[in-house]
Write a protein that holds these residues in place. Structure first.
Motif, PDB file in Angstrom:
ATOM      1  N   LEU A 262      -3.803   9.172   4.853  1.00 51.39           N
ATOM      2  CA  LEU A 262      -4.150   8.670   6.154  1.00 51.39           C
ATOM      3  C   LEU A 262      -3.559   7.089   5.889  1.00 51.39           C
ATOM      4  N   ASP A 263      -2.363   6.841   6.495  1.00 53.78           N
ATOM      5  CA  ASP A 263      -1.994   5.424   6.268  1.00 53.78           C
ATOM      6  C   ASP A 263      -2.199   4.593   7.380  1.00 53.78           C
ATOM      7  N   GLU A 264      -2.621   3.336   7.297  1.00 48.95           N
ATOM      8  CA  GLU A 264      -3.036   2.336   8.190  1.00 48.95           C
ATOM      9  C   GLU A 264      -4.128   3.201   9.263  1.00 48.95           C
ATOM     10  N   ALA A 265      -5.103   3.472   8.393  1.00 49.50           N
ATOM     11  CA  ALA A 265      -6.201   4.396   9.031  1.00 49.50           C
ATOM     12  C   ALA A 265      -6.674   3.729  10.186  1.00 49.50           C
TER      13      ALA A 265
ATOM     14  N   LYS B  63       0.732  -1.245  -0.022  1.00 48.18           N
ATOM     15  CA  LYS B  63      -0.138  -0.094  -0.012  1.00 48.18           C
ATOM     16  C   LYS B  63       0.790   1.279   0.002  1.00 48.18           C
ATOM     17  N   THR B  64       1.901   1.289   0.656  1.00 50.20           N
ATOM     18  CA  THR B  64       2.961   2.288   0.620  1.00 50.20           C
ATOM     19  C   THR B  64       3.086   2.799  -0.541  1.00 50.20           C
ATOM     20  N   ALA B  65       3.550   2.071  -1.446  1.00 51.16           N
ATOM     21  CA  ALA B  65       3.934   2.568  -2.846  1.00 51.16           C
ATOM     22  C   ALA B  65       2.718   2.811  -3.893  1.00 51.16           C
TER      23      ALA B  65
HETATM   24 MG    MG Z   1       1.411  -0.005   5.178  1.00 48.71          MG
END
Ligand code: MG
Ligand code: ADP
Length: 529
Positions: free
Chosen positions: A149-152, A52-54
């Protein structure tokens, strides 16, 4: 199949992706990158470890220009994740030279202020520390065009919702807001309705919430033998790095101690550790100085180690979300992973409810026997011994005791005893399971006494269904059932008796609190009939 070259992104970024060794976009990347590139708000859902980061990093970096101010901000739940995301973005922007900076609690704020002053394009931070900088006016978000919002789900779990809302209020309304999460609890939808503008939802199909590269099984274990069962399982598996999950901090500390005492390279991670202790445990795990990391769900947040081969749920997870998060710590970056869950009889129903939610049935596997373990380990034990013999540099101080023992006992016996000591196993072959003694049951059966009967409308069907479900045995293998006014006797096969005992002792039947205990042998005269 798609390639990164198919995306409308700059050559600088494509070159960096190639250098990172990514061959093709992962499923979430393939689906979500084009949608983000169109502009507009996007919610991306895919399991942990799916890239998901990329997925947000690539389109985000593609949009960032060399203009000297903060253009994008990424919020992450933990310091570890902030550092990791910053690292991944730095690699992705290697040729573009975007300046990224992680900011998080626990690091000197002065240092961060100086770094911010030097000009940063993308800030990656934990909500608390970001707010701190906003209040000090050392971070300005007026010209931010992208918020992630990452790893929400984890951020909400950790109680950051108010901080996130305060931060979002500081950012231009004309922004693009991206939200990524492994799971989509209701609160996330609520947050997105409030702060996102008609978001498009991209998720990796609900049916396969869990990644196919993770093999999942469960083991039916007795509460009483849980530790021994765990040891047999890990001894018979090919484990490079394993994370073992416990429910509580205390459980983590106790299991860490128990495994260390048995000679395993293991250490625990829980909320009571200082950041320094935590870092030191994590370093040992990353360097493979320890083989097992024992952790609670909370402590494991933000752990992102790529070559974890096994996730072991020593305690079954509380809910399906936690199950998905836990097992996502293995099988990362396309590697194979194994997720093993220990389930006691009392937890069988809970396992079934998790299975319903994740829409798959976990196959069960038998606890390896001692013979399995010895068979599995013997090559490695032999090698260790042979290596010492062949290098021939053993010290001489044991010589006299060796001679002494060999003159008194046969060499097989001596070697056998030493193997037992050296490999930390008192292989007590006799079962350390329950011994119910004489319960007056038919041959091969155990008879139990239950302290309720017709007085609570107990029927044979209720008993049979409950036992069959909790213990996983066929209804017809259950023996004689005698229901009296105030109590009941039931006979079950010997080998399932310990499971029946743990499942029904101090439990509920038909909604009524009951107790079950081994029956006393029938009085002598009864046997005459
Ligand atoms: Mg992640
Ligand atoms: P998530 O945020 O979904 O949990 P990450 O973004 O942390 O997952 O990615 C997990 C690992 O997979 C990282 O080591 C990352 O570098 C790697 N990765 C990401 N995308 C790809 C890809 N397309 N090909 C190979 N590895 C990838």
């Amino acid at each position: 199949m798609m390639y990164f070259d198919d995306f409308q992104i700059s050559g600088d970024i494509k070159k960096a992706i190639k250098e990172m060794g990514f061959e093709a976009p992962s499923p979430i990347q393939e689906k979500v990158i084009p949608v983000i590139l169109e502009g507009g708000d996007v919610i991306g859902q895919a399991q942990t470890g799916t890239g998901k980061t990329a997925a947000f990093g690539i389109p985000l970096l593609n949009k960032v220009t060399s203009a000297p101010y903060v253009q994008a901000i990424i919020l992450t739940p933990t310091r570890e994740l902030a550092i990791q995301v910053a690292g991944e973005l730095q690699k992705l922007s290697k040729f573009k030279r975007t300046r990224t900076l992680p900011i998080y609690g626990g690091q000197s704020i002065g240092h961060q202020i100086r770094a911010l002053k030097q000009g940063v394009h993308v800030v990656i931070g934990t909500p608390g520390r970001v707010l701190d900088h906003l209040r000090r006016k050392t971070l300005k978000l007026e010209r931010v065009h992208t918020v992630v919002l990452d790893e929400a789900d984890e951020m909400l779990d950790m109680g950051f919702v108010e901080d996130i809302e305060s931060i979002l209020k500081e950012v231009n309304h004309e922004r693009q807001t991206l939200l990524f999460s492994a799971t989509m609890p209701n609160e996330i939808m609520k947050l997105s309705r409030k702060y996102m503008n008609q978001p498009k939802v991209v998720s990796i199909s609900k049916g396969d919430v869990t990644a196919p590269s993770i093999n999942q099984v469960y083991f039916k274990v007795l509460e009483k033998n849980k530790l021994e069962s765990l040891c047999r399982i890990i001894d018979s598996e090919e484990i490079d790095l394993g994370i073992i999950f416990c429910r509580t901090k205390k459980g983590v500390a106790e299991l860490a101690e128990a495994l260390q005492a048995r000679g395993y390279m293991a250490d625990g991670l829980h909320g009571d550790l200082t950041q320094m202790q935590r870092d030191s445990v994590m370093k040992k795990f990353r360097d493979s100085t320890i083989e097992f990391l024992i952790a609670t769900d909370v402590a494991a947040r933000g752990i992102d180690v790529d070559n974890v081969t096994h996730v072991i749920n020593y305690d079954i997870p509380q809910d399906p979300e936690s199950y998905v998060h836990r097992i996502g710590r293995t099988g990362r970056a396309g590697r194979k992973g194994l997720a093993l869950t220990l389930v006691t009889p009392r937890e069988m129903k809970h396992l079934r409810s998790i299975e319903m939610e994740i829409k798959m049935t976990l196959p069960s596997q038998e606890i390896p026997t001692i013979e399995d373990v010895v068979e599995k380990q013997q090559e490695s034990w032999k090698q260790q011994v042979v290596k010492i013999i062949e290098t021939n540099d053993q010290p001489t101080f044991f010589d006299s005791i060796v001679k002494d023992m060999l003159s008194e006992y046969p060499p097989e016996k001596v070697v056998n005893a030493l193997m037992n000591i050296a490999f930390h196993r008192e292989f007590n072959v006799e079962d350390d399971s329950y011994n119910f003694g004489d319960t007056g049951a038919a041959k091969g059966m155990v008879r139990f006494f239950i302290n309720v009967g017709r007085n609570v409308q107990l029927t044979p069907k209720i008993i049979v269904d409950e036992i069959a479900e909790l213990v996983g045995i066929l209804p017809k293998s259950i023996g004689r059932i005698d229901i009296f006014e105030n109590f009941t006797f039931v006979e079950v096969p010997e080998d399932s008796a310990p499971f029946v005992y743990e499942a029904l002792r101090y439990s509920r039947l038909n909604g009524i609190r009951v107790n079950l205990e081994p029956a006393k042998p029938r009085p002598k005269r009864e046997k005459k009939f």
